[in-house]
Design a protein around this motif. Structure first.
Motif, short mmCIF file in Angstrom:
data_model
loop_
_atom_site.label_atom_id
_atom_site.label_comp_id
_atom_site.label_asym_id
_atom_site.label_seq_id
_atom_site.Cartn_x
_atom_site.Cartn_y
_atom_site.Cartn_z
N PRO A 1 -16.21 -3.24 -1.32
CA PRO A 1 -15.71 -3.22 0.05
C PRO A 1 -15.00 -4.49 0.51
N THR A 2 -15.08 -5.56 -0.28
CA THR A 2 -14.42 -6.81 0.08
C THR A 2 -12.93 -6.57 0.38
N GLU A 3 -12.44 -7.15 1.47
CA GLU A 3 -11.03 -7.00 1.84
C GLU A 3 -10.15 -7.84 0.92
N ILE A 4 -8.97 -7.30 0.60
CA ILE A 4 -8.02 -7.99 -0.28
C ILE A 4 -6.82 -8.43 0.54
N MET A 5 -6.58 -9.73 0.53
CA MET A 5 -5.45 -10.27 1.28
C MET A 5 -4.54 -11.07 0.35
N GLY A 6 -3.40 -10.47 -0.03
CA GLY A 6 -2.44 -11.19 -0.85
C GLY A 6 -1.96 -12.44 -0.13
N ALA A 7 -1.76 -13.54 -0.90
CA ALA A 7 -1.42 -14.82 -0.30
C ALA A 7 -0.44 -15.57 -1.18
N SER A 8 0.10 -16.66 -0.64
CA SER A 8 0.96 -17.58 -1.41
C SER A 8 2.22 -16.88 -1.89
N PHE A 9 3.08 -16.52 -0.94
CA PHE A 9 4.30 -15.80 -1.29
C PHE A 9 5.50 -16.71 -1.33
N ARG A 10 6.42 -16.39 -2.25
CA ARG A 10 7.65 -17.17 -2.38
C ARG A 10 8.86 -16.46 -1.78
N ASN A 11 8.78 -15.14 -1.62
CA ASN A 11 9.93 -14.39 -1.11
C ASN A 11 9.46 -13.05 -0.54
N THR A 12 10.36 -12.36 0.13
CA THR A 12 10.01 -11.08 0.75
C THR A 12 9.77 -10.00 -0.30
N SER A 13 10.42 -10.09 -1.45
CA SER A 13 10.24 -9.08 -2.49
C SER A 13 8.78 -8.98 -2.92
N GLN A 14 8.13 -10.12 -3.10
CA GLN A 14 6.72 -10.11 -3.50
C GLN A 14 5.87 -9.41 -2.46
N ILE A 15 6.18 -9.62 -1.20
CA ILE A 15 5.42 -9.01 -0.12
C ILE A 15 5.64 -7.50 -0.09
N LEU A 16 6.89 -7.08 -0.18
CA LEU A 16 7.19 -5.66 -0.09
C LEU A 16 6.62 -4.88 -1.26
N GLU A 17 6.48 -5.54 -2.42
CA GLU A 17 5.88 -4.87 -3.58
C GLU A 17 4.37 -4.66 -3.40
N LEU A 18 3.78 -5.33 -2.40
CA LEU A 18 2.34 -5.20 -2.15
C LEU A 18 2.07 -4.49 -0.83
N ALA A 19 3.06 -3.82 -0.27
CA ALA A 19 2.86 -3.04 0.95
C ALA A 19 1.77 -2.00 0.70
N GLY A 20 0.78 -1.97 1.56
CA GLY A 20 -0.37 -1.10 1.37
C GLY A 20 -1.63 -1.87 1.01
N CYS A 21 -1.47 -3.15 0.62
CA CYS A 21 -2.64 -4.00 0.39
C CYS A 21 -3.38 -4.13 1.72
N ASP A 22 -4.69 -4.41 1.67
CA ASP A 22 -5.48 -4.46 2.91
C ASP A 22 -4.86 -5.40 3.93
N LEU A 23 -4.57 -6.63 3.48
CA LEU A 23 -3.94 -7.62 4.34
C LEU A 23 -2.95 -8.44 3.50
N LEU A 24 -1.98 -9.05 4.17
CA LEU A 24 -1.07 -9.99 3.53
C LEU A 24 -0.90 -11.18 4.47
N THR A 25 -1.12 -12.39 3.97
CA THR A 25 -0.95 -13.58 4.80
C THR A 25 0.38 -14.24 4.44
N ILE A 26 1.21 -14.45 5.47
CA ILE A 26 2.63 -14.74 5.27
C ILE A 26 3.04 -15.94 6.12
N SER A 27 3.85 -16.82 5.55
CA SER A 27 4.32 -18.00 6.26
C SER A 27 5.29 -17.61 7.37
N PRO A 28 5.44 -18.45 8.40
CA PRO A 28 6.40 -18.15 9.48
C PRO A 28 7.82 -17.97 8.97
N GLU A 29 8.20 -18.72 7.94
CA GLU A 29 9.56 -18.61 7.42
C GLU A 29 9.83 -17.21 6.87
N ILE A 30 8.88 -16.67 6.12
CA ILE A 30 9.07 -15.33 5.54
C ILE A 30 8.85 -14.25 6.59
#
Length: 322
Positions: free
Chosen positions: A220-249
Motif C-alpha cells: 500500500p505504500t504510495e509511489i512518488m516519482g522524483a528527480s526529473f530532468r524533462n517533461t518526457s520522463q514525467i509524461l511516461e509515468l502518468a498514472g503513478c500515484d504521485l509525481l514531484t516536479i520542480s517549478p521549472e518543469i
C-alpha cells in the motif's frame, strides 16, 4: 483527454502532482496537492533575498541555539509556509549525516514532528524524509508504528523500495533523473535519446518496475516519482500515484496542451512482472546489503546523494552563523 487543457491539468487527472521546491512563493501558481523539500532546496531558497526575513526571524526567536540546532527550525519554518499554500502534506528531511544511525534518525524525526505540532500542525500533514539506507528503513519501520509517516528518498533500486514497503513506509520517492544521469555518463557517446529516451529511459523503467512490483504484491505504500530532468520522463509515468516536479518543469507542462495519456496502470502489473521475471525479493539485512552492493548504479548514486545532502546541510549551517 481534452487537448484544450494544459499538460499539467491533464496530468493532475491521472496523478497527484507535488511541487519539488523550497521556494514556496513560486509554487502558488501551480496549485500542487503536496510539496517536497530537501536540504539542497532549502539552502537554495534560504540564500534568496526574499526569504531573508524568514531566516532572520527564526534566528531571532532562538538566540541560544547553535547553527546545527537551528537547521531543524529553518526546515520547519519553510514547511509551515508551504502548508499555507498546499492543501495536503509537506516533506521535511532528516539530517543526512544520520543516514546510518537508526536511533539518531528516530530522535531527529520526533523532534521535527514536535516542532510542527507546537505550531498546531497535525502530524498527518507531515512526511519525514529519510534516506533509503538499511538504517533509514529500520527507522521508518519504528516511526510508522508510532504514527509518524515517512517519505523514503534517495531510492535507486527495486530492493530499496521493496524493503521500504516491507517497513510500511507511507511513501517512497524513487529517483528518475539521477538514474538516467548515471547511465548517460556510463554509456558516453553510445547514449542516444532515440534508443534510451522516452519509454526506454532507464530512470523511467526503474519506476515502472517498482510500480508493477508494488501493485502486484499489494503493497500500500504510495509511489512518488522524483528527480526529473524533462517533461518526457514525467509524461511516461502518468498514472503513478504521485509525481514531484520542480517549478521549472511545472511551468513547461502548464504551457503545453498536447495530449497526456495514462502510462501506468495497476491492472498491468502482473503481466509486467512476469515479462521481466521479477519475483518477491529477500529482504533480511544481509540480503538487502548484498543486492544493493551488486547494483553499481544504486550504490554509487545513494552514496553521492547522501554526500551532497550532507554538504548542503553544512553550507546551511554556515549561512546561519553569518
Amino acid at each position: 483527454m481534452n487537448a484544450a487543457l494544459s499538460q499539467l491539468e491533464q496530468l493532475k487527472k491521472l496523478t497527484t502532482v507535488v511541487a519539488d521546491t523550497g521556494d514556496f512563493e513560486r509554487m502558488r501558481a501551480f496549485a500542487p496537492q503536496d510539496a517536497t523539500t530537501n536540504p539542497s532546496l532549502i539552502l537554495k531558497a534560504a540564500q534568496q533575498p526574499n526569504y531573508q526575513s524568514l531566516v532572520d526571524s527564526v534566528k531571532a526567536a532562538h538566540p541560544g541555539l547553535s547553527a546545527t540546532e537551528l537547521v531543524d527550525y529553518i526546515l520547519v519554518a519553510f514547511g509551515l509556509e508551504i502548508l499555507k499554500i498546499v492543501p495536503g502534506r509537506v516533506s521535511t528531511e532528516v539530517d543526512a549525516r544520520l543516514s546510518f544511525d537508526t536511533s539518531g534518525t528516530i530522535a531527529k524525526a520526533k523532534h521535527i514532528i514536535s516542532l510542527y505540532e507546537s505550531h498546531g500542525i497535525d502530524r498527518q500533514r507531515i512526511l519525514i524524509k529519510l534516506a533509503g539506507t538499511w538504517e533509514g528503513i529500520q527507522a521508518a519501520k519504528q516511526l510508522e508504528a508510532e504514527g509518524i509517516h515517512c517519505n523514503m528518498t534517495l531510492l535507486f533500486s527495486l530492493v530499496q523500495t521493496a524493503a521500504c514497503g516491507a517497513a510500511n513506509a507511507k511513501l517512497i520517492s524513487p529517483f528518475v533523473g539521477r538514474i538516467t544521469d548515471w547511465y548517460k555518463n556510463k554509456l558516453g557517446s553510445n547514449w542516444s535519446d532515440a534508443n534510451h529516451g522516452g519509454a526506454n529511459d532507464p530512470g523511467v523503467s526503474s519506476v515502472k518496475r517498482i510500480f508493477h512490483y508494488y501493485k502486484h504484491f499489494g503493497i500500500p505504500t504510495e509511489i512518488m516519482g522524483a528527480s526529473f530532468r524533462n517533461t518526457s520522463q514525467i509524461l511516461e509515468l502518468a498514472g503513478c500515484d504521485l509525481l514531484t516536479i520542480s517549478p521549472e518543469i511545472l511551468a513547461e507542462l502548464s504551457t503545453n496542451s498536447n495530449a497526456v495519456s495514462k502510462k501506468l496502470d495497476p491492472a498491468n502489473a502482473a503481466k509486467a512482472l512476469n515479462d521481466e521475471k521479477i519475483t518477491p525479493l529477500k529482504l533480511d539485512e544481509s540480503s538487502f546489503r548484498l543486492q544493493l552492493n551488486n547494483d553499481a548504479m544504486a550504490t554509487e548514486k545513494l552514496a553521492e546523494g547522501i554526500r551532497n545532502f550532507c554538504i548542503d546541510t553544512e553550507k546551511l549551517e554556515t549561512l546561519l552563523t553569518k
